[in-house]
Design a protein around this motif. Sequence first.
Motif, PDB file in Angstrom:
ATOM      1  N   GLU A  19       0.832  -1.203   0.000  1.00  0.00           N
ATOM      2  CA  GLU A  19       0.000   0.000   0.000  1.00  0.00           C
ATOM      3  C   GLU A  19       0.870   1.258   0.000  1.00  0.00           C
ATOM      4  N   LYS A  20       1.939   1.261   0.781  1.00  0.00           N
ATOM      5  CA  LYS A  20       2.845   2.420   0.807  1.00  0.00           C
ATOM      6  C   LYS A  20       3.495   2.636  -0.562  1.00  0.00           C
ATOM      7  N   ARG A  22       2.204   1.804  -3.442  1.00  0.00           N
ATOM      8  CA  ARG A  22       1.162   2.315  -4.334  1.00  0.00           C
ATOM      9  C   ARG A  22       0.897   3.797  -4.054  1.00  0.00           C
ATOM     10  N   GLN A  23       0.959   4.186  -2.785  1.00  0.00           N
ATOM     11  CA  GLN A  23       0.784   5.597  -2.436  1.00  0.00           C
ATOM     12  C   GLN A  23       1.908   6.438  -3.051  1.00  0.00           C
ATOM     13  N   VAL A  26       1.225   6.850  -6.752  1.00  0.00           N
ATOM     14  CA  VAL A  26       0.176   7.851  -6.982  1.00  0.00           C
ATOM     15  C   VAL A  26       0.753   9.253  -6.780  1.00  0.00           C
ATOM     16  N   ALA A  27       1.561   9.425  -5.765  1.00  0.00           N
ATOM     17  CA  ALA A  27       2.162  10.736  -5.500  1.00  0.00           C
ATOM     18  C   ALA A  27       3.079  11.161  -6.648  1.00  0.00           C
ATOM     19  N   SER A  30       0.899  12.068  -9.608  1.00  0.00           N
ATOM     20  CA  SER A  30       0.208  13.303  -9.258  1.00  0.00           C
ATOM     21  C   SER A  30       1.155  14.502  -9.379  1.00  0.00           C
ATOM     22  N   ARG A  98      -3.633   4.332 -11.321  1.00  0.00           N
ATOM     23  CA  ARG A  98      -2.826   4.177 -10.093  1.00  0.00           C
ATOM     24  C   ARG A  98      -3.686   4.316  -8.843  1.00  0.00           C
ATOM     25  N   GLN A  99      -4.653   5.224  -8.867  1.00  0.00           N
ATOM     26  CA  GLN A  99      -5.540   5.397  -7.717  1.00  0.00           C
ATOM     27  C   GLN A  99      -6.403   4.159  -7.499  1.00  0.00           C
ATOM     28  N   LEU A 102      -4.226   1.622  -5.928  1.00  0.00           N
ATOM     29  CA  LEU A 102      -4.036   1.987  -4.521  1.00  0.00           C
ATOM     30  C   LEU A 102      -5.258   1.609  -3.697  1.00  0.00           C
ATOM     31  N   GLN A 103      -6.450   1.869  -4.219  1.00  0.00           N
ATOM     32  CA  GLN A 103      -7.673   1.514  -3.492  1.00  0.00           C
ATOM     33  C   GLN A 103      -7.742   0.015  -3.242  1.00  0.00           C
ATOM     34  N   SER A 106      -5.328  -0.885  -0.554  1.00  0.00           N
ATOM     35  CA  SER A 106      -5.860  -0.446   0.743  1.00  0.00           C
ATOM     36  C   SER A 106      -6.931  -1.411   1.244  1.00  0.00           C
TER      37      SER A 106
END
Length: 150
Positions: A19-20, A22-23, A26-27, A30, A98-99, A102-103, A106
């Motif tokens: 999860e980290k 994937r975050q 996304v960052a 973004s 990517r979001q 990430l979901q 999560s």
Amino acid sequence: MKKFYFKLEPLYKLRKNIEKQRQAEVAEVSASYNKERDGKDDCLIKISDSIRIVDSMEDNEEMLSMSIYLGEYISALNSQIAIHEDNMAEISVELRKRQEILQEASRERRAVELLKEKKLLEHKKLINKEEQAKLDEWKKEYISSEAYEY
């Protein structure tokens, strides 16, 4: 007292790390999107500033001369804006993907986390039950020892 042990702890840590990651992805995407948006905004500001400069000129001949150059400059800036918008569109598609990833990561982490919380609650109930049994036993011993004193 028994120490709490969760058999799926390695899986939980793995899901948390995924999860980290994937975050972070996304960052990163973004940040690329924001860079393109800032480039577009910068071009729009340059157009606005240029128009303001020409509008503030009092000499009509100078204004006319600058307007010709301004038209070419604005055309170039509009081309840059179009490029930024195209890039933003491409990046936004990638960002949505990517979001979604990430979901999902999560949700997977949360599923294991809920199992852990459930097992911890069961463990606490068991510990409380054992402690209550000991207290009841001590109470029984205390009452029976008082009965022999009289």
